[in-house]
Every structure is written in C-alpha cells, then in structure tokens.
Design an enzyme around this catalytic site. Structure first.
Site, PDB file in Angstrom:
ATOM      1  N   ASP A   8      53.343  63.005  68.063  1.00 32.61           N
ATOM      2  CA  ASP A   8      53.247  64.008  67.003  1.00 32.61           C
ATOM      3  C   ASP A   8      51.836  64.599  67.078  1.00 32.61           C
ATOM      4  OD1 ASP A   8      52.955  65.451  64.650  1.00 32.61           O
ATOM      5  OD2 ASP A   8      54.061  63.990  63.427  1.00 32.61           O
ATOM      6  N   HIS A   9      51.751  65.864  67.466  1.00 35.87           N
ATOM      7  CA  HIS A   9      50.443  66.478  67.723  1.00 35.87           C
ATOM      8  C   HIS A   9      49.646  66.717  66.436  1.00 35.87           C
ATOM      9  CE1 HIS A   9      47.592  67.924  70.453  1.00 35.87           C
ATOM     10  NE2 HIS A   9      48.350  68.664  71.229  1.00 35.87           N
TER      11      HIS A   9
END
Length: 468
Positions: free
Chosen positions: A440-441
């Site tokens: 999850d950036h």
C-alpha cells in the site's frame, strides 16, 4: 416433555444471514448437547452448529440450500425429561416460558461454546441472534448435496476441534493412521495408478480410508501440494450452454474484499529473482532431522521465517492504514492465502514472531490442513498483519497479488525450479525462484518496499542468516 426451538445464530460477529448447507440429523434422531445439527455457510466460513439441547429432533424448519436471516427458527427438539433445558432467547416452547438460569446458561456455554443472552422482555420483541462465536471453514460457489443418513441414537457427531495446518493431511479419527513403516501401503489398483500418474509416492501419503487405506482424496491432496498444480480430470463439455452461479457466501465476501482493497489502496509491486539452492538444501536437511519428524517441511517455512525477519528490520510493512493514523504492528499475525474448494481464504498464524522454526512449521501445517478440510473459523482469519501467497504450488513464476484487506504488504512466492544462473563468472544450474510483493503506497514508500524485499531474498539465498 417440552419442545424447544433453535434459532439460527450469528456465528461470525455481525453476520446477518447464512445458507443451510447440510442437515446432519433427521426427525426422530436422538441428540445430546454438542451434537452437530447442521452445516451452514456464511459470508466468512462453513460452520458446524452443535445443539445446545438434548432430546429428540422434531421438525427441520428450513430446507437445504435455503438462505435465511439470523434469528430464524431452523429446528425443534423435544426434551426427553420434564426439566426443560436452557432455551435460546426468543425460542418457542410448549412448556415453561422462562429464560435459562445462570447455572443453566453456564452449563450450555461450557458445553457448546454458545453465549446465551438474556431473554427479550416481551414475546413481541424481535428475536436476537443467540449463538455467538462458534464456527469452522470457508466456502464458495455451489455445494454438492450429500445423502443424509440418520445416525444411531448412541452415535453423536461432536463438532471437530478447530486446528491450523498446511500440508500432509492427518487422519480425522482419534487413532493415528498406519504409517509407511508399519507395513505395506494399502491402496486399490486404481488409486496406485492415479498416484503413479501424478508422481505421488504412496509411502508418504497419510491414509484416511476406513481400514487405513489410501483414498483418491488422499492422493489428490498430496498431489496438490507438489511444485506444479494440474487438473486431475478433463471432464466432458456440459450439455447446458451456460451455468449461473449465485454470488453469495464466501465468493461474495471475496469479491467485496478484493474490490475494496484494489480500489482503496494504491498498489505498488516489486519483483526479484533469487537463487534458492541453499534454501532447498536447508529444507532437505530439516526433513531428514529427527526434530521435524512427522511435520511437513517446505520452502514456505523458510519464506515465512524470512518475512518475519524482514518485518523486524522494516516494521512499516507490517501496518494498517486509517484516515487518521498509521498503526504499526510490533507482532506478526502471518496470513497464508489458501485455495479451498469454496474459494480463497487467508487464515493467519497468531504471533508468528514468537515461534521457533519447529513450532512455526507445525502451525503452518495445521493451518493449511484446517483450511483444506473446510474447518477454518472466522477468528482464525481475523487480525492478520501481513500475508504470503504461495503461487509456486500452482507452477506460477510470479504475480501481482492484491493486498489482504486491512494490511499494507503481501508477498508472493513463485515456483522453485532449475534454471541457468551465473555463479563466480560461470553459468550453472541452480534452483531459482521469483519473489513478488505488493504494498500500500500510502504507507510503504519505494525504498522501504525495496529494502524489505531484498531482506526476504537474502534469507532465501542464505538461510544461515536467520542464525544471526
């Protein structure tokens, strides 16, 4: 004599409906407290419901295949004594109309795992979900109906205890199945041919047949754990041109979870090729060691240890995102994505960071077996922190996995197979795999993701680093 009505409970912490899959009793059967009455499928799992009453089955109020709301009456049981057993809230009864006493409620809760709330104040109140927190397994799609046979009055089907597993199936009976060393392998000629075709060594298969013989299911299950997955049969084309499968149960939950994860968390994926030769040698040594006798060992064990080690060095990959804060978990509930006949589920090993190599191997074995047997409970799938998906068992080199909901990291282990690899300036044949990972950036930046994956790869290349 009194007639008690059993209401469909909430077995998954807030679920609103379930499908009646398979009745395990018939009218006229004698049942005791904790005898399994029925299998139901919820959005999270396949669950065996044990009886909170003892007596004789009266009516089955819902047909198999029917989806009903929590709190719906599903079965009546006639008490065999004058003393009325404890009733679930809102249950209909022809005798006394009173709530169970504290002593009665305690007895039922200890025997069945059910929590019995207080009876509604008036008969007109809507029945509340009555049985909470009891469950097992997972499911998708359609289920083949099984013929129901009424058990003898003295034969009670107690719910199987929930276990975790990943490997060689264990016999379901209490007595251990005969081992290969105890004598010749018992298997019919067609089973032996199937094992030969699938490359399965019957000597390492744990038999589950009624006389200690190896069954087709045993062979297929063992084959499914090989490095290359293949379909067992090639069926004929169906007569109908289309098949319509209702979206419900676990398949519906999978769809909602995957869409929510894919479109709420901005995914970034990385890949790295790894020389896993030393990991394969290490796995071979563990298999030969007496400390691991009876436990199935695979490269997944080394990968699990590698991820735990890499999490300690890069803690933000083991976190959760909320709109207000990032919650970094300083423990590892290690999820293992498991393909089951009813769909994908992700049970997790709780506090895996505190386990020894042997304890982790045993936990992984139990986790996978439980999932494949359809006995995984909702609690065993809750509160995961990071996940492994082992697509190598299907013969895949790598992939771009979607994050498990609530997590910010997932690692994909590809197949391990001989490939040309440059070692000291020379091309040699080595055991090579590709590791993929998605993050999850919003939480994990590219540098952290890269360091984490590099740490995982370094353990796969040299497992001795775990001794540091």
């Amino acid at each position: 004599m009194s007639e008690l009505t059993f209401l469909l409970p909430d077995v998954g912490e807030g679920l609103t409906e379930a499908e009646i899959v398979n009745w395990r009793v018939a009218p006229g059967d004698a049942v005791a407290v904790n005898d399994v009455l029925v299998e139901i499928e919820t959005a999270k799992s396949l669950v065996e419901l044990p009886s909170p009453y003892s007596g004789v089955v009266g009516l089955l109020l819902v047909e198999e295949g029917q989806t009903i709301d929590v709190g719906t009456p599903i079965i009546t049981v006639t008490s065999a004594t004058d003393a009325e057993p404890p009733m679930a809230p809102g249950s209909a009864a022809t005798g006394a109309d009173t709530a169970p006493s504290p002593a009665e409620a305690t007895t039922v809760e200890q025997a069945t795992g059910y929590s019995l709330p207080a009876k509604p104040e008036s008969a007109g109140d809507k029945p509340e979900p009555v049985l909470v927190g009891h469950g097992s397994s997972a499911s998708t799609g359609t289920r083949r109906r099984r013929a129901r046979s009424a058990p003898a009055a003295h034969e009670h089907l107690a719910p199987a205890p929930v276990h975790h597993s990943t490997a060689e199936p264990l016999p379901r009976s209490a007595a251990p199945a005969p081992s290969a060393s105890a004598g010749p392998v018992l298997a019919k000629p067609p089973i032996r041919k199937l094992a030969k075709d699938l490359g399965v060594d019957l000597a390492v298969v744990t038999p589950t047949g009624p006389i200690g013989d190896v069954t087709r299911e045993d062979v297929v299950r063992e084959a499914s754990q090989a490095s290359v997955f293949r379909n067992i049969d090639t069926p004929e084309w169906p007569d109908q041109r289309e098949e319509r499968i209702p979206v419900k149960g676990v398949r519906k939950m999978i769809a909602q979870t995957m869409v929510g994860s894919a479109f709420s968390a901005p995914h970034v994926s990385l890949f790295v090729d790894v020389d896993a030769t030393r990991t394969m040698e290490y796995v071979k040594r563990l298999k030969a060691g007496t400390d691991y006798a009876g436990i199935r060992i695979s490269p997944l064990l080394v990968m699990a240890k590698a991820i735990i080690w890499a999490v300690r060095r890069n803690p933000t990959v083991n976190a959760a995102w909320t709109d207000e804060e990032i919650i970094v978990k300083h423990y590892v509930n290690l999820g293992i994505a498991a393909a089951t006949p009813r769909g994908l589920i992700v049970p997790n090993v709780k506090d895996a960071q505190a386990m020894s190599m042997r304890d982790l191997a045993s936990a992984l074995e139990q986790l996978t077996l439980t999932a494949r047997d359809g006995k995984t409970s909702p609690a065993e799938m809750a509160n995961g922190t990071i996940t492994i998906t082992n697509i190598g068992v299907f013969g895949m080199d790598t992939g771009t996995p979607i994050l498990n909901a609530g997590e910010v990291g997932i690692v994909a282990l590809g197949t391990i197979k001989p490939k040309p690899w440059v070692v000291d300036g020379e091309v040699r044949v080595r055991q090579v795999t590709t590791i993929g990972a998605s993050f999850d950036h919003r939480v994990v930046d590219g540098d952290v993701a890269s360091r984490f994956l590099a740490d995982v790869a370094s353990i796969i290349e040299e497992p001795a680093l775990l001794l540091d």
